[in-house]
Design an enzyme around this catalytic site. Sequence first.
Site, PDB file in Angstrom:
ATOM      1  N   ASP A  31       0.837  -6.706 -10.582  1.00 47.86           N
ATOM      2  CA  ASP A  31       0.222  -6.683 -10.845  1.00 47.86           C
ATOM      3  C   ASP A  31      -0.600  -5.621 -11.431  1.00 47.86           C
ATOM      4  O   ASP A  31      -0.655  -4.772 -11.882  1.00 47.86           O
ATOM      5  CB  ASP A  31      -1.323  -8.008 -11.595  1.00 47.86           C
ATOM      6  CG  ASP A  31      -2.240  -7.480 -12.615  1.00 47.86           C
ATOM      7  OD1 ASP A  31      -2.310  -7.680 -13.975  1.00 47.86           O
ATOM      8  OD2 ASP A  31      -3.234  -8.037 -12.125  1.00 47.86           O
ATOM      9  N   ASP A  49       0.551  -1.271   0.150  1.00 48.55           N
ATOM     10  CA  ASP A  49       0.146  -0.452   0.004  1.00 48.55           C
ATOM     11  C   ASP A  49       0.435   1.198   0.041  1.00 48.55           C
ATOM     12  O   ASP A  49       0.493   1.854  -0.933  1.00 48.55           O
ATOM     13  CB  ASP A  49      -1.223   0.064   1.280  1.00 48.55           C
ATOM     14  CG  ASP A  49       0.122  -0.346   2.920  1.00 48.55           C
ATOM     15  OD1 ASP A  49       0.305  -0.692   2.437  1.00 48.55           O
ATOM     16  OD2 ASP A  49      -1.292  -0.591   3.599  1.00 48.55           O
TER      17      ASP A  49
HETATM   18  C1  IPM Z   1      -1.155  -8.458 -17.311  1.00 48.99           C
HETATM   19  C2  IPM Z   1      -2.393  -8.908 -16.961  1.00 48.99           C
HETATM   20  C3  IPM Z   1      -3.031 -10.683 -17.541  1.00 48.99           C
HETATM   21  C4  IPM Z   1      -2.247 -10.430 -15.148  1.00 48.99           C
HETATM   22  C5  IPM Z   1      -4.781 -10.978 -17.241  1.00 48.99           C
HETATM   23  C6  IPM Z   1      -4.599 -10.222 -18.393  1.00 48.99           C
HETATM   24  C7  IPM Z   1      -4.530 -12.264 -16.566  1.00 48.99           C
HETATM   25  O1  IPM Z   1      -3.098  -8.216 -16.039  1.00 48.99           O
HETATM   26  O2  IPM Z   1       0.009  -9.286 -17.823  1.00 48.99           O
HETATM   27  O3  IPM Z   1      -0.504  -7.830 -16.314  1.00 48.99           O
HETATM   28  O4  IPM Z   1      -3.191 -10.532 -14.681  1.00 48.99           O
HETATM   29  O5  IPM Z   1      -0.936 -11.197 -15.673  1.00 48.99           O
HETATM   30 MG    MG Z   2      -2.131  -6.460 -15.620  1.00 52.88          MG
END
Ligand code: IPM
Ligand code: MG
Length: 352
Positions: A244, A220
């Site tokens: 992500d 965070d």
């Molecule tokens: C990324 C994308 C993917 C992930 C999705 C499409 C599954 O957001 O490559 O960051 O979450 O890894």
């Molecule tokens: Mg992503």
Amino acid sequence: MPKIAVLPGDGIGKEIIPEALKVLKAVLAGSRYRFDFQEFLIGGTAIDEVETALPSDTLRACKDADAILLGSVGGPKWDTLPAIKRPELGALLPLRKELNLYANIRPVKVFPSLISASTLKEEIVKNVDLVVFRELTGGLYFGDKGRNDNPPAAYDVLIYSEEEIRRILELAFQASQGRRKKLCSVDKANVLESSRFWREIATDVAKQYPEVELTHLYVDNAAMQLVRYPEQFDVIVTENMFGDILTDLASMLSGSIGMLSSASMCGKKGLFEPAHGSAPDIAGQNKANPLATILSAAMMLRYTFDLHAEADRIERAVIKVLDQGYRTADLVKPGEKAVGTKEMGDAVVAAL
Ligand code: IPM
Ligand code: MG
């Protein structure tokens, strides 16, 4: 001849991959290197044609290839399928897992002529030059998941082995050595056991890299610091889910998610793709920004094939077209005119 599996996928993937191929072929034409490019189906397009998001010949070709160039997968057309069949869970994640692509590398660097495209103030973003090492084959994405009936509930298990944590940390430390020697490990050790484990291992791996300064941040706080004072970061290393989220956030420092390239590696082998999605809202309209894919192709030349001069040429060409004022729709300011996907690709080829 080195083999490249080319997977355009869905949505704008079909438009941006041809531009990256155009640029790759132009750069290789001037060298003595030749690659064997072969296209395969993946994602929703593969579901439509052969009823599975990751056909077995696609998987085989990817295992067999030296590198994989991927556009993007997914779209509303396939969102009503059971999750496990959808392009994301049915193709992208198994591909990452099957090829053991555990290290996702996402560099975020500001292009001087795009500073004003960032939603953040110029003085905040002008010196940003960081890279995120995201663990890509473990954690919540791949843990046990399911539903309970009575009472109704759902779960996703977050588990990390020592080995999974250690190997991504090793790579991040090595990358730090070649950069500003500052590594920030991001976790949620105030709450999660897996994060406390992660932090212990990070501290242990650090002993092998005394010249690298290791710091730890809770996720965070890291999100807040990335918009408050992003220059403080050099290399960031984190687990799958946090990575992500933080990489989408960090992409805006460089102006647009349309600029964020990505390499998913296991040794020299890699899958190279833009970090953005298939953008169904603009697909088929020649509006998408191909630069993240073009920059991902440059990463392929650099990381898999050690073709540093060729990778540099592509990166310099991208900087040049931006300096010349070429902007796709995601990068224009109100009143400015946007160029299309193809025109942007042509401009990069011309700038080589
Ligand atoms: C990324 C994308 C993917 C992930 C999705 C499409 C599954 O957001 O490559 O960051 O979450 O890894
Ligand atoms: Mg992503």
